[in-house]
Write an enzyme that holds these catalytic residues in place. Structure first.
Site, PDB file in Angstrom:
ATOM      1  N   ASP A 230       0.884  -1.154   0.000  1.00 49.19           N
ATOM      2  CA  ASP A 230       0.000   0.000   0.000  1.00 49.19           C
ATOM      3  C   ASP A 230       0.934   1.219   0.000  1.00 49.19           C
ATOM      4  O   ASP A 230       2.132   1.117   0.296  1.00 49.19           O
ATOM      5  CB  ASP A 230      -0.942  -0.008   1.217  1.00 49.19           C
TER       6      ASP A 230
HETATM    7  C1  BGC Z   1      -4.873   3.525   0.364  1.00 52.94           C
HETATM    8  C2  BGC Z   1      -5.035   2.584  -0.812  1.00 52.94           C
HETATM    9  C3  BGC Z   1      -4.830   3.344  -2.086  1.00 52.94           C
HETATM   10  C4  BGC Z   1      -3.444   3.970  -2.052  1.00 52.94           C
HETATM   11  C5  BGC Z   1      -3.104   4.770  -3.295  1.00 52.94           C
HETATM   12  C6  BGC Z   1      -3.584   4.297   0.312  1.00 52.94           C
HETATM   13  O1  BGC Z   1      -3.532   5.295   1.283  1.00 52.94           O
HETATM   14  O2  BGC Z   1      -4.932   2.780   1.552  1.00 52.94           O
HETATM   15  O3  BGC Z   1      -6.300   1.993  -0.785  1.00 52.94           O
HETATM   16  O4  BGC Z   1      -4.968   2.494  -3.184  1.00 52.94           O
HETATM   17  O5  BGC Z   1      -3.369   4.866  -0.945  1.00 52.94           O
HETATM   18  O6  BGC Z   1      -3.822   5.957  -3.318  1.00 52.94           O
END
Ligand code: BGC
Length: 757
Positions: A230
């Site tokens: 993530d």
């Molecule tokens: C979120 C993800 C997301 C990623 C990219 C993270 O903070 O938890 O779900 O895909 O950011 O934006």
């Protein structure tokens, strides 16, 4: 197709290391020497959030216009696997048109509490339903040649301290509840990629958890795609490579690239370790290079969003006031009818191609705002205006729901309440003798104190960009409502299974309720709820009869006994009343959504498989079947079982569990896997904790000042964002301050000043 091994064999070490972190926030660098271009990966999942300039993953920057489909909370209520499939396919087509190779979703995490800030992005409190819906969404996207990223793996149930928190879950609950949805989505959906979660699971960050990322995901479930972090979830890069985490996002991550190079030099990492990751990334680049750009039909996709929404709204109450009558006179009340809430906030925020408001859909209805759309508060004047607009009408459609600031990625709600102003408004209209049909726009369950007094209640969740037209389809009867709740609506927050153990100040989040999540908990306690899992009404009625139970399927007759055509969701529940181990009273093991014309009846069949009977055995380390007389129920909801029978199933007579289900500590093989406090700062230390020390204040004081300047007020929004930023670990500070901090250097200086080197 070019040969992956050959490409990787020719790559230099520098090329490999560069490929293993993002080229920027949204790209995987290509391999120029092999003619492979960079590819774009972009947020979703209920639409495409392709950002052109200014990368942020909190949904603050604009993105290109894209269809905003209903978020998972609503799609799940369709209980129709064709819905996420249809949306997934349309989304894949938009990716093709926008040169995006991978869309970041679906999110399938089992909902542990209605308070989770991202409940709207997840499907259900039941892992079977979440897994099935997630798998269909994945299949829809992937059939277009576009990749998905199944997230957030795993046990990522709350937003509070999401980058540092430790989900302490016993093995059986992990397997049956918090990994199950991923298992189904991986095995049945075959996503190209999986995204590891931010949090720790039983003491270890997901990003470095080899058991999770390799033993379970790849070796047990057969996943052969790429695992990415993530955004900012990377704990220790070298350990992560060994654990099976291929791609670090976002990039470039220079400090970590240097660590990888050093680990190659001192032999901690081998070329085989690196090649394993690089091959998976190259395979994805190759897959993406086969996709040929072409435009999509915006109107057709808007229609997909409309159909997805209208097949999912859940009718909770109706005394016959709905569908609306042609010759009657109605008022429309509530500013959310005009300023509709149709999606949640955060990284999934879509910039819609167009927007159908509820007010636009009913242009002839007299309208009053009723309350402030930002806060939900009301005044005597607004209430008086709403009452006089409603007087003399046959009924009022009252639109209420959670304002945007209540539900967002990054923080959790503090209660399940609607804004008090909205409740006052509804009650004032009822007290004035008005007939009221309430529409609720919210991403998660709310307390509905007036539910038994109103004439109708429609849970719209967050409806996507076609919300208004989808609502008019259902209110006018063009579409007969057929959604059912994918989660329980408890009567009050205090009743929820994780109450007291959710979103607290503590880094260690104890999943004390174990396997008893959602309806499994309420049923075990025989607790009354507002609306149970699987509940939803229709403009027609259905009768169930003639159950037959076979070893591999159940069959029964379903009849539409009313005067409207409509769809019914029949649910298969399995329980083992005489089980030797603690079990849920019944568990969802299958469902079928069936369309029947008025008066039509049909034989319906739902398969039974070995998986319909299993529990996770912590000694044998496997899903096993316990021998016994299983109760098979076919229900219109989890508490409205219409047909019952039993089936003897062979299996083990000695099922193993660890400890006593009501004594949380005993469910673990040893002490609870809690976060260890060494007294020393490291990259995982949260800003708020670092600031408690002289070194932290000296080095990170300016960061705290910047946060206070950005979110200065006492508003709910600023309070929540301030808290989120103060609870970021040092390695995650880039989310709060542009450019972040140099992690190694910062930690070193703090420890030096604190004398804890
Ligand atoms: C979120 C993800 C997301 C990623 C990219 C993270 O903070 O938890 O779900 O895909 O950011 O934006």
């Amino acid at each position: 197709m070019k040969d992956v091994d050959e490409i990787v064999r020719r790559m230099s070490l520098d090329e490999k290391i560069a490929l293993m972190t993002g080229g920027d926030a949204w790209h995987i660098s290509g391999v120029p020497s092999a003619g492979l271009s960079p590819i774009m990966i972009t947020d979703g999942p209920h639409g495409l959030r392709k950002q052109l300039e200014g990368a942020d993953n909190l949904g603050q920057q604009e993105s290109v216009p894209a269809t905003c489909y209903p978020p998972a909370c609503l799609m799940a209520s369709s209980w129709d696997e064709d819905v996420p499939y249809m949306v997934g396919q349309a989304l894949g087509e938009e990716c093709i048109a926008e040169d995006v190779a991978v869309v970041l979703g679906p999110g399938v995490n089992t909902k542990r509490s209605p308070l989770c800030g991202r409940c709207f992005e997840y499907y259900s409190e039941d892992p079977y339903l979440s897994g099935k819906m997630g798998a269909s969404f994945i299949r829809g996207v992937e059939r277009t040649g576009i990749g998905t990223s199944l997230k957030h793996f795993a046990a990522n149930s709350q937003e509070r301290m999401r980058m540092s928190g430790n989900s302490v879950v016993d093995e059986r609950a992990l397997r049956e509840i918090y990994l199950k949805e991923f298992e189904i989505a991986v095995k049945e959906g075959h996503p190209s990629t999986v995204m590891c979660s931010y949090n720790r699971v039983d003491g270890m960050f997901s990003s470095v958890n080899r058991w999770l990322l390799t033993d379970v995901l790849r070796d047990e479930w057969g996943f052969d795609g790429l695992v990415m972090s993530d955004w900012g979830a990377m704990s220790e890069r070298v350990d992560a490579i060994k654990a099976g985490l291929d791609l670090e996002m976002p990039g470039p991550a220079e400090e970590n690239a240097a660590k990888v190079r050093a680990a190659m030099e001192d032999g901690t990492l081998s070329m085989e370790d690196l090649d394993m990751c690089v091959k998976r990334i190259v395979s994805l680049l190759l897959k993406a290079s086969d996709v040929v750009k072409r435009p999509y039909d915006k109107d057709a996709h808007h229609d997909v969003a409309r159909r997805a929404a209208s097949s999912s709204f859940v009718l909770l109450e109706n005394n016959g006031i709905l569908p609306l009558k042609k010759d009657a006179n109605y008022a429309l009340i509530g500013s959310l009818a005009d300023r509709i809430r149709y999606q949640g906030a955060g990284s999934s925020r879509i910039n819609p191609t167009r927007l159908d408001t509820i007010r636009d859909s009913f242009p002839t209805f007299d309208y009053a705002i009723g309350y402030d759309p930002e806060t939900g508060s009301t005044t005597d004047e607004l209430i008086d205006e709403a009452i006089s607009t409603s007087r003399g009408k046959d009924a009022s459609i009252v639109v209420i729901g959670l304002p945007d600031s209540y539900e967002a990625e990054g923080f959790d709600r503090r209660d399940m309440d609607l804004p008090q102003g909205q409740v006052r408004l509804v009650e004032a209209l009822l007290d004035a003798g008005c007939h009221v049909a309430v529409l609720v726009l919210a991403g998660a369950p709310v307390v509905l104190p007036f539910s038994k007094r109103v004439d109708a209640l429609l849970m719209c969740y967050l409806g996507g960009q076609a919300l208004g037209s989808a609502v008019s389809d259902v209110l006018t009867g063009r579409v007969n409502p057929s959604g059912k709740l994918a989660e329980t609506f408890p009567l009050r927050l205090e009743d929820t299974p994780s109450y007291g153990n959710f979103s607290t100040d503590d880094l260690d989040v104890l999943y004390r309720e174990s396997i008893f999540v959602g309806y499994r908990y309420y049923d075990r306690k025989a607790m009354p709820v507002a609306y149970e899992f699987g509940y939803g009404r229709s403009y027609t009625t259905f009768a169930y009869s003639d159950l037959e139970i076979h070893a591999d399927h159940v069959a029964f007759t379903l009849e539409n006994t009313g005067s409207f055509d409509g769809s019914e969701i029949a649910q298969l529940y399995v329980g083992l009343p005489d089980s030797r181990i603690p079990r849920a009273l019944r568990e969802l093991r299958g469902f079928r959504k069936v369309f029947l014309r008025a008066g039509e009846k049909r034989r319906v069949s739902i398969p039974l498989t070995r998986d319909s009977f299993t529990y996770y055995d912590v000694v044998d380390k496997a899903f096993l079947v316990e021998e016994g007389e299983y109760e098979i129920g076919i229900g219109a909801s989890s508490r409205d079982i219409r047909l019952k029978g039993s089936l003897h199933v062979d299996g083990t007579t000695m099922p193993h569990v660890r400890g006593d289900i009501d004594d949380f500590e005993s469910l673990f093989d040893g002490p609870l896997p809690l976060v260890k406090n060494t007294g020393k700062m490291d990259m995982d230390t949260m800003l708020k904790d670092a600031l408690k020390t002289p070194g932290g204040r000296a080095v990170l004081g300016p960061v705290a000042d910047a946060i206070d300047r950005d979110f200065p007020s006492d508003s709910e929004h600023d309070r929540a964002f301030r808290q989120m930023c103060y609870e970021l670990p040092i390695r995650g500070l880039w989310m709060a301050v542009p450019g972040g901090v140099k992690v190694g250097e910062t930690v070193g200086r703090i420890n030096e000043i604190n004398g804890t080197m």
